[in-house]
Design an enzyme around this catalytic site. Sequence first.
Site, PDB file in Angstrom:
ATOM      1  N   ASP A  59      95.267 -17.114  75.441  1.00 39.30           N
ATOM      2  CA  ASP A  59      96.385 -16.950  74.505  1.00 39.30           C
ATOM      3  C   ASP A  59      96.986 -15.553  74.700  1.00 39.30           C
ATOM      4  O   ASP A  59      96.242 -14.564  74.721  1.00 39.30           O
ATOM      5  CB  ASP A  59      95.812 -17.101  73.084  1.00 39.30           C
ATOM      6  CG  ASP A  59      96.878 -17.176  72.019  1.00 39.30           C
ATOM      7  OD1 ASP A  59      97.952 -16.570  72.194  1.00 39.30           O
ATOM      8  OD2 ASP A  59      96.620 -17.835  70.990  1.00 39.30           O
ATOM      9  N   THR A 123     116.693 -15.992  76.761  1.00 36.79           N
ATOM     10  CA  THR A 123     117.608 -17.130  76.679  1.00 36.79           C
ATOM     11  C   THR A 123     118.999 -16.719  76.196  1.00 36.79           C
ATOM     12  O   THR A 123     119.141 -15.732  75.452  1.00 36.79           O
ATOM     13  CB  THR A 123     117.018 -18.183  75.700  1.00 36.79           C
ATOM     14  OG1 THR A 123     118.030 -19.120  75.353  1.00 36.79           O
ATOM     15  CG2 THR A 123     116.519 -17.529  74.415  1.00 36.79           C
ATOM     16  N   ASP A 124     119.996 -17.516  76.574  1.00 33.28           N
ATOM     17  CA  ASP A 124     121.361 -17.273  76.078  1.00 33.28           C
ATOM     18  C   ASP A 124     121.465 -17.505  74.567  1.00 33.28           C
ATOM     19  O   ASP A 124     122.435 -17.096  73.934  1.00 33.28           O
ATOM     20  CB  ASP A 124     122.382 -18.150  76.823  1.00 33.28           C
ATOM     21  CG  ASP A 124     122.116 -19.646  76.738  1.00 33.28           C
ATOM     22  OD1 ASP A 124     121.166 -20.071  76.058  1.00 33.28           O
ATOM     23  OD2 ASP A 124     122.898 -20.408  77.366  1.00 33.28           O
ATOM     24  N   GLU A 125     120.455 -18.191  73.992  1.00 34.36           N
ATOM     25  CA  GLU A 125     120.523 -18.506  72.554  1.00 34.36           C
ATOM     26  C   GLU A 125     120.486 -17.252  71.684  1.00 34.36           C
ATOM     27  O   GLU A 125     120.868 -17.297  70.520  1.00 34.36           O
ATOM     28  CB  GLU A 125     119.380 -19.440  72.154  1.00 34.36           C
ATOM     29  CG  GLU A 125     119.414 -20.739  72.924  1.00 34.36           C
ATOM     30  CD  GLU A 125     118.829 -21.911  72.181  1.00 34.36           C
ATOM     31  OE1 GLU A 125     118.633 -21.808  70.956  1.00 34.36           O
ATOM     32  OE2 GLU A 125     118.579 -22.933  72.833  1.00 34.36           O
ATOM     33  N   TYR A 147     113.893 -20.289  66.540  1.00 35.62           N
ATOM     34  CA  TYR A 147     113.492 -20.078  67.946  1.00 35.62           C
ATOM     35  C   TYR A 147     114.271 -18.901  68.535  1.00 35.62           C
ATOM     36  O   TYR A 147     113.695 -17.967  69.103  1.00 35.62           O
ATOM     37  CB  TYR A 147     113.744 -21.349  68.772  1.00 35.62           C
ATOM     38  CG  TYR A 147     113.817 -21.088  70.263  1.00 35.62           C
ATOM     39  CD1 TYR A 147     112.688 -20.698  70.986  1.00 35.62           C
ATOM     40  CD2 TYR A 147     115.029 -21.214  70.957  1.00 35.62           C
ATOM     41  CE1 TYR A 147     112.763 -20.433  72.361  1.00 35.62           C
ATOM     42  CE2 TYR A 147     115.111 -20.957  72.321  1.00 35.62           C
ATOM     43  CZ  TYR A 147     113.975 -20.569  73.014  1.00 35.62           C
ATOM     44  OH  TYR A 147     114.057 -20.305  74.365  1.00 35.62           O
ATOM     45  N   LYS A 151     113.014 -15.172  69.923  1.00 36.80           N
ATOM     46  CA  LYS A 151     113.261 -14.667  71.283  1.00 36.80           C
ATOM     47  C   LYS A 151     114.011 -13.329  71.215  1.00 36.80           C
ATOM     48  O   LYS A 151     113.730 -12.413  71.986  1.00 36.80           O
ATOM     49  CB  LYS A 151     114.054 -15.678  72.100  1.00 36.80           C
ATOM     50  CG  LYS A 151     113.306 -16.962  72.453  1.00 36.80           C
ATOM     51  CD  LYS A 151     112.074 -16.748  73.315  1.00 36.80           C
ATOM     52  CE  LYS A 151     112.374 -16.269  74.715  1.00 36.80           C
ATOM     53  NZ  LYS A 151     111.145 -16.232  75.557  1.00 36.80           N
ATOM     54  N   PRO A 271     120.503 -28.952  62.022  1.00 36.58           N
ATOM     55  CA  PRO A 271     120.953 -27.851  61.162  1.00 36.58           C
ATOM     56  C   PRO A 271     121.149 -26.576  61.986  1.00 36.58           C
ATOM     57  O   PRO A 271     120.336 -26.280  62.862  1.00 36.58           O
ATOM     58  CB  PRO A 271     119.788 -27.659  60.178  1.00 36.58           C
ATOM     59  CG  PRO A 271     118.899 -28.835  60.339  1.00 36.58           C
ATOM     60  CD  PRO A 271     119.163 -29.437  61.687  1.00 36.58           C
TER      61      PRO A 271
HETATM   62  P1  NAD Z   1     107.745 -24.745  77.903  1.00 36.18           P
HETATM   63  O1  NAD Z   1     107.662 -25.040  76.453  1.00 36.18           O
HETATM   64  O2  NAD Z   1     107.928 -25.861  78.869  1.00 36.18           O
HETATM   65  O3  NAD Z   1     106.424 -23.970  78.365  1.00 36.18           O
HETATM   66  C1  NAD Z   1     105.863 -22.940  77.597  1.00 36.18           C
HETATM   67  C2  NAD Z   1     104.488 -22.607  78.184  1.00 36.18           C
HETATM   68  O4  NAD Z   1     103.932 -21.520  77.450  1.00 36.18           O
HETATM   69  C3  NAD Z   1     103.482 -23.757  78.087  1.00 36.18           C
HETATM   70  O5  NAD Z   1     102.773 -23.902  79.301  1.00 36.18           O
HETATM   71  C4  NAD Z   1     102.557 -23.318  76.958  1.00 36.18           C
HETATM   72  O6  NAD Z   1     101.232 -23.847  77.075  1.00 36.18           O
HETATM   73  C5  NAD Z   1     102.572 -21.810  77.113  1.00 36.18           C
HETATM   74  N1  NAD Z   1     102.254 -21.104  75.870  1.00 36.18           N
HETATM   75  C6  NAD Z   1     102.807 -21.305  74.641  1.00 36.18           C
HETATM   76  N2  NAD Z   1     102.235 -20.474  73.735  1.00 36.18           N
HETATM   77  C7  NAD Z   1     101.332 -19.717  74.426  1.00 36.18           C
HETATM   78  C8  NAD Z   1     100.439 -18.679  74.057  1.00 36.18           C
HETATM   79  N3  NAD Z   1     100.359 -18.222  72.774  1.00 36.18           N
HETATM   80  N4  NAD Z   1      99.672 -18.124  75.020  1.00 36.18           N
HETATM   81  C9  NAD Z   1      99.729 -18.548  76.315  1.00 36.18           C
HETATM   82  N5  NAD Z   1     100.538 -19.553  76.708  1.00 36.18           N
HETATM   83  C10 NAD Z   1     101.331 -20.133  75.783  1.00 36.18           C
HETATM   84  O7  NAD Z   1     108.897 -23.660  78.048  1.00 36.18           O
HETATM   85  P2  NAD Z   1     110.008 -23.501  79.195  1.00 36.18           P
HETATM   86  O8  NAD Z   1     111.140 -24.389  78.888  1.00 36.18           O
HETATM   87  O9  NAD Z   1     109.349 -23.532  80.511  1.00 36.18           O
HETATM   88  O10 NAD Z   1     110.507 -22.011  78.884  1.00 36.18           O
HETATM   89  C11 NAD Z   1     109.861 -20.905  79.501  1.00 36.18           C
HETATM   90  C12 NAD Z   1     110.527 -19.632  79.022  1.00 36.18           C
HETATM   91  O11 NAD Z   1     111.911 -19.656  79.374  1.00 36.18           O
HETATM   92  C13 NAD Z   1     110.467 -19.432  77.509  1.00 36.18           C
HETATM   93  O12 NAD Z   1     110.230 -18.083  77.244  1.00 36.18           O
HETATM   94  C14 NAD Z   1     111.857 -19.844  77.037  1.00 36.18           C
HETATM   95  O13 NAD Z   1     112.213 -19.138  75.868  1.00 36.18           O
HETATM   96  C15 NAD Z   1     112.697 -19.430  78.218  1.00 36.18           C
HETATM   97  N6  NAD Z   1     113.945 -20.196  78.408  1.00 36.18           N
HETATM   98  C16 NAD Z   1     113.908 -21.556  78.522  1.00 36.18           C
HETATM   99  C17 NAD Z   1     115.086 -22.263  78.746  1.00 36.18           C
HETATM  100  C18 NAD Z   1     115.093 -23.763  78.911  1.00 36.18           C
HETATM  101  O14 NAD Z   1     116.184 -24.352  79.056  1.00 36.18           O
HETATM  102  N7  NAD Z   1     113.953 -24.435  78.956  1.00 36.18           N
HETATM  103  C19 NAD Z   1     116.305 -21.579  78.825  1.00 36.18           C
HETATM  104  C20 NAD Z   1     116.305 -20.174  78.698  1.00 36.18           C
HETATM  105  C21 NAD Z   1     115.113 -19.505  78.506  1.00 36.18           C
HETATM  106  P1  TYD Z   2     117.905 -28.922  73.856  1.00 34.97           P
HETATM  107  O1  TYD Z   2     117.534 -29.548  75.149  1.00 34.97           O
HETATM  108  O2  TYD Z   2     116.989 -29.052  72.697  1.00 34.97           O
HETATM  109  O3  TYD Z   2     118.195 -27.398  74.198  1.00 34.97           O
HETATM  110  P2  TYD Z   2     118.874 -26.242  73.264  1.00 34.97           P
HETATM  111  O4  TYD Z   2     118.748 -26.613  71.849  1.00 34.97           O
HETATM  112  O5  TYD Z   2     118.022 -25.077  73.622  1.00 34.97           O
HETATM  113  O6  TYD Z   2     120.283 -26.114  73.732  1.00 34.97           O
HETATM  114  O7  TYD Z   2     119.330 -29.484  73.412  1.00 34.97           O
HETATM  115  C1  TYD Z   2     120.453 -29.424  74.275  1.00 34.97           C
HETATM  116  C2  TYD Z   2     121.646 -29.945  73.498  1.00 34.97           C
HETATM  117  O8  TYD Z   2     121.446 -31.342  73.221  1.00 34.97           O
HETATM  118  C3  TYD Z   2     121.825 -29.264  72.151  1.00 34.97           C
HETATM  119  O9  TYD Z   2     123.202 -29.111  71.874  1.00 34.97           O
HETATM  120  C4  TYD Z   2     121.203 -30.238  71.171  1.00 34.97           C
HETATM  121  C5  TYD Z   2     121.466 -31.590  71.813  1.00 34.97           C
HETATM  122  N1  TYD Z   2     120.437 -32.616  71.529  1.00 34.97           N
HETATM  123  C6  TYD Z   2     120.835 -33.887  71.095  1.00 34.97           C
HETATM  124  O10 TYD Z   2     122.034 -34.173  70.932  1.00 34.97           O
HETATM  125  N2  TYD Z   2     119.856 -34.823  70.843  1.00 34.97           N
HETATM  126  C7  TYD Z   2     118.529 -34.549  71.019  1.00 34.97           C
HETATM  127  O11 TYD Z   2     117.699 -35.438  70.732  1.00 34.97           O
HETATM  128  C8  TYD Z   2     118.136 -33.254  71.484  1.00 34.97           C
HETATM  129  C9  TYD Z   2     116.694 -32.904  71.662  1.00 34.97           C
HETATM  130  C10 TYD Z   2     119.129 -32.313  71.718  1.00 34.97           C
END
Ligand code: NAD
Ligand code: TYD
Length: 332
Positions: A59, A123-125, A147, A151, A271
């Site tokens: 962790d 993230t861009d969020e 979330y 971040k 929301p």
């Molecule tokens: P994911 O949810 O697929 O994977 C997260 C990983 O982190 C998992 O393997 C989980 O087991 C591990 N984890 C969670 N809590 C932990 C802890 N306390 N200690 C050790 N390991 C832990 O996430 P992802 O989509 O691969 O995203 C990876 C990173 O990229 C994140 O930081 C996310 O904020 C960022 N990000 C993701 C996206 C996207 O579109 N998925 C976009 C921009 C940024």
């Molecule tokens: P998501 O993949 O959850 O990524 P993020 O919230 O980080 O952008 O969602 C992508 C877009 O799709 C977002 O505008 C929310 C929408 N969405 C749906 O319309 N239905 C769904 O069931 C989910 C999970 C997301």
Amino acid sequence: MKILVTGGSGFIGSNFVRHVLATHPDHAVVNLDKLTYAGNPENLRDVESDRRYRFVHGDICDAAAVRDAMAGADAVVHFAAESHVDKSNLGADEFLRTNVSGTFTLLDTARELKVGRFVQVSTDEVYGSIARGAAREADLLNPSNPYAASKAAGDLFARSYWTTHGLPVIITRSSNNFGPYQYPEKATPLFITNAIEDRPLPLYGDGRNVRDWLYVLDNCEAIDLVLHRGRDGEIYNIGGGTEVENAELTRRILRLLGKPESLIQPVRDRPGHDRRYALDSSRIHDLGWTPRHSFDAALEATVAWYRTHEAWWRPLKSGQFKAYYARQYSNR
Ligand code: NAD
Ligand code: TYD
């Protein structure tokens, strides 16, 4: 180079670990991952026998485990996070713990061990919804959901460790990733796998929210570039440059699978749903990165991957996922 990757068993992390081992014969990777519901050992089964790869089950909030895993590392690339907006809307305790406290533990240990580079994957969020134009790295943070707030807090801690302690931190802020090994709670894999199963595709609100889609392998290349050639203390936006409305994404997925649009099920909006994300990525373009995959080709490859990897995602959509799905979508 010896790299500590956190969250390497998740979606982007596993793609990144595979990319590093394939691209840099002289690099070794330690993957520290807690294996939460989103972490999956199957994601890296193919590299387990590589002597340059080591998995550590732990962790990032556990300082002793972090110190052991980080010992001898030249760099840290920090992916580990709670990453799903809808989950954070249901309860944000774990988001605060992992994304803020866990990030702090990593930063503090990296400072103590004098690690040469710390990449905070963000993230861009964190910029919030962008009505017009595109977010630049110096813009104020304006997160909308728990979330994104967690971040943003992690980013601010990371910045502070650069400014105050001189820890060589770099932050990447990418747009929405899609590709292989993405847990099917996120829109793209959820819609693809639901369509394969002939289940409804729950589209939030009016379906006109815009995301800038980035193929995960392009993001891995960008993070790799930043890791090796980025400037200490810098923030890099990483956008795919492909803005698509959710309804359009949904229709494209259905077309690629030969499924009817009647599977689209408009449901109540999320929301605090950010209307649009958009990034100005000129800084990373100047560093020498541009996405190599077109959105169309990458989406087609992604759909094909889920089609041929049912054994990977079907188990993920049973058990606790079913309970989450029922809770998340039942009242919509
Ligand atoms: P994911 O949810 O697929 O994977 C997260 C990983 O982190 C998992 O393997 C989980 O087991 C591990 N984890 C969670 N809590 C932990 C802890 N306390 N200690 C050790 N390991 C832990 O996430 P992802 O989509 O691969 O995203 C990876 C990173 O990229 C994140 O930081 C996310 O904020 C960022 N990000 C993701 C996206 C996207 O579109 N998925 C976009 C921009 C940024
Ligand atoms: P998501 O993949 O959850 O990524 P993020 O919230 O980080 O952008 O969602 C992508 C877009 O799709 C977002 O505008 C929310 C929408 N969405 C749906 O319309 N239905 C769904 O069931 C989910 C999970 C997301």
